[in-house]
Design a protein around this motif. Structure first.
Motif, short mmCIF file in Angstrom:
data_model
loop_
_atom_site.label_atom_id
_atom_site.label_comp_id
_atom_site.label_asym_id
_atom_site.label_seq_id
_atom_site.Cartn_x
_atom_site.Cartn_y
_atom_site.Cartn_z
N ARG A 190 -16.54 -27.55 -2.77
CA ARG A 190 -17.95 -27.33 -3.26
C ARG A 190 -18.92 -28.66 -2.94
O ARG A 190 -20.06 -28.59 -3.18
CB ARG A 190 -17.78 -27.13 -4.85
N LEU A 191 -18.52 -29.70 -2.52
CA LEU A 191 -19.06 -31.11 -2.36
C LEU A 191 -20.18 -30.80 -1.04
O LEU A 191 -21.15 -31.17 -1.29
CB LEU A 191 -17.84 -32.23 -1.87
N GLU A 192 -19.60 -29.92 -0.12
CA GLU A 192 -20.49 -29.41 0.94
C GLU A 192 -21.80 -28.67 0.35
O GLU A 192 -22.97 -28.86 0.62
CB GLU A 192 -19.81 -28.89 1.99
N THR A 193 -21.45 -27.56 -0.30
CA THR A 193 -22.28 -26.66 -0.81
C THR A 193 -23.17 -27.25 -1.83
O THR A 193 -24.30 -26.72 -2.07
CB THR A 193 -21.68 -25.25 -1.27
N ASP A 194 -22.73 -28.01 -2.64
CA ASP A 194 -23.61 -28.92 -3.69
C ASP A 194 -24.53 -29.86 -3.35
O ASP A 194 -25.09 -30.65 -3.90
CB ASP A 194 -22.75 -29.21 -4.87
N GLY A 195 -24.45 -30.23 -1.99
CA GLY A 195 -25.00 -31.22 -1.46
C GLY A 195 -24.66 -32.65 -1.66
O GLY A 195 -25.68 -33.63 -1.76
N GLN A 196 -23.43 -32.84 -1.78
CA GLN A 196 -22.84 -34.22 -2.51
C GLN A 196 -22.48 -35.07 -1.22
O GLN A 196 -21.91 -35.97 -1.54
CB GLN A 196 -22.00 -34.06 -3.42
N LEU A 197 -22.58 -34.65 -0.18
CA LEU A 197 -22.14 -35.42 1.18
C LEU A 197 -23.21 -36.28 1.90
O LEU A 197 -24.39 -35.84 1.74
CB LEU A 197 -21.40 -34.40 2.03
N ASP A 198 -22.86 -37.04 2.66
CA ASP A 198 -23.58 -37.72 3.47
C ASP A 198 -24.27 -36.85 5.00
O ASP A 198 -23.43 -35.69 4.84
CB ASP A 198 -22.91 -38.82 4.48
N PRO A 199 -25.14 -36.99 5.29
CA PRO A 199 -25.80 -35.89 6.47
C PRO A 199 -24.73 -35.85 7.40
O PRO A 199 -24.75 -34.59 7.90
CB PRO A 199 -26.94 -36.93 6.87
N ASP A 200 -23.87 -36.55 7.83
CA ASP A 200 -22.69 -36.30 8.71
C ASP A 200 -21.71 -35.66 8.34
O ASP A 200 -20.81 -35.32 8.99
CB ASP A 200 -22.29 -37.70 9.32
N GLY A 201 -21.64 -35.11 6.71
CA GLY A 201 -20.56 -34.48 6.22
C GLY A 201 -19.18 -35.07 6.05
O GLY A 201 -18.32 -34.46 6.07
N ARG A 202 -19.31 -36.42 6.00
CA ARG A 202 -18.21 -37.10 5.60
C ARG A 202 -17.85 -37.33 4.11
O ARG A 202 -18.61 -37.49 3.37
CB ARG A 202 -18.36 -38.47 5.94
N LEU A 203 -16.36 -36.91 3.98
CA LEU A 203 -15.91 -36.95 2.72
C LEU A 203 -15.80 -38.54 1.92
O LEU A 203 -15.76 -39.53 2.96
CB LEU A 203 -14.41 -36.43 2.55
N PRO A 204 -16.07 -38.72 0.63
CA PRO A 204 -15.81 -40.06 0.14
C PRO A 204 -14.30 -40.33 0.43
O PRO A 204 -13.41 -39.34 0.66
CB PRO A 204 -16.24 -39.72 -1.33
N PRO A 205 -13.81 -41.71 0.43
CA PRO A 205 -12.67 -42.00 0.47
C PRO A 205 -11.65 -41.45 -0.63
O PRO A 205 -12.17 -40.89 -1.66
CB PRO A 205 -12.52 -43.58 0.15
N GLU A 206 -10.44 -41.14 -0.26
CA GLU A 206 -9.41 -40.72 -1.14
C GLU A 206 -9.39 -41.12 -2.66
O GLU A 206 -9.33 -40.43 -3.48
CB GLU A 206 -8.06 -40.80 -0.60
N PHE A 207 -9.36 -42.62 -2.72
CA PHE A 207 -9.36 -43.08 -3.87
C PHE A 207 -10.59 -42.77 -4.52
O PHE A 207 -10.66 -42.46 -6.05
CB PHE A 207 -9.42 -44.74 -3.97
#
Length: 253
Positions: free
Chosen positions: A32-49
């Motif tokens: 859902r992070l992608e569909t909710d627009g919660q990522l950087d423009p490059d589509g990178r996930l936040p760090p695991e922690f």
């Protein structure tokens, strides 16, 4: 209250003792992070922690969820850079009066194919009988098919047809690879969708195998009834789509 040995919960959407493992729930939230627009423009996930803090679980749970999404092809990892969503646009599949696999995905993939996995002559259970407006235990022809786009499975379907009207539907499908063409061979040149019910659910074990998904994947389920020009039901179907590969669009009447 905190229970010794349990992971702290900070996200109300994460439910323990729900019958769905934590890593599967985290997998859904990451999607859902992608569909909710919660990522950087490059589509990178936040760090695991950070994900662990956000979802209120430990890093091992987050790592398990990410690992399965990588196996499924939703995510990719780059050494030294992080984990990214794959740039793979979903195929748009229209649901309307004339829902057809090949026509619906035309122009979105180089090759489209429907494969007959198995077929049988069986007795209709109650749900099939209601869908086809026939008696319970009446004879029906059952087909299981898989839909491929560019050689990749995107849907798996079960279809039931009244055996008294369409006894040769399985053979006709084997010859044509198309429900529409098979029905045409049997004298039904046109049909329309009378009703469709849409739901979403976690992929079953069969879905994982047939659609080549990883545990925790979501499938979209379309249950439909097709009728001939006289309004008589000729097909009851349950089609399951990979939610990461297909988006269903509802056409106006």
């Amino acid at each position: 209250m905190t229970v010794a040995g349990a992971e702290p919960t900070q996200d109300a959407a994460i439910r323990r003792n729900s019958g769905v493992s934590l890593w599967r729930q985290i997998s859904d939230r990451i999607r859902r992070l992608e569909t909710d627009g919660q990522l950087d423009p490059d589509g990178r996930l936040p760090p695991e922690f950070r994900l662990a803090e956000q979802f209120g679980v430990n890093r091992h749970t987050v790592r398990s969820a990410i690992s399965h999404l990588v196996q499924e092809g939703v995510l990719r990892t780059e050494q030294g850079r992080g984990t990214f969503f794959r740039s793979r646009p979903r195929l748009a599949y229209p649901i309307g009066r004339r829902t057809r696999f090949s026509a619906g995905l035309e122009g979105q993939a180089s090759t489209l194919q429907m494969v007959l996995v198995e077929s049988a002559t069986i007795r209709a259970d109650e749900r099939v009988a209601v869908g086809l407006n026939i008696e319970v235990a009446a004879t029906v022809i059952w087909l299981r098919t898989i839909g491929l786009a560019d050689g990749e499975p995107v849907s798996t379907a079960e279809s039931w047809f009244p055996a008294d009207r369409l006894p040769g539907i399985a053979d006709a499908f084997r010859r044509t690879g198309s429900v529409t063409a098979a029905l045409s061979l049997l004298g039904i040149d046109d049909y329309t969708r009378r009703a469709t019910t849409l739901t979403a659910t976690h992929a079953s074990d069969d879905d994982l195998a047939r659609l080549k998904l990883a545990p925790g994947a979501i499938v979209l389920v379309a249950v439909g009834v097709n009728v001939d020009p006289d309004g008589r039901p000729i097909q009851y179907s349950e089609t399951r789509f990979s939610a990461d590969r297909i988006e269903l669009t509802i056409e106006s009447a």
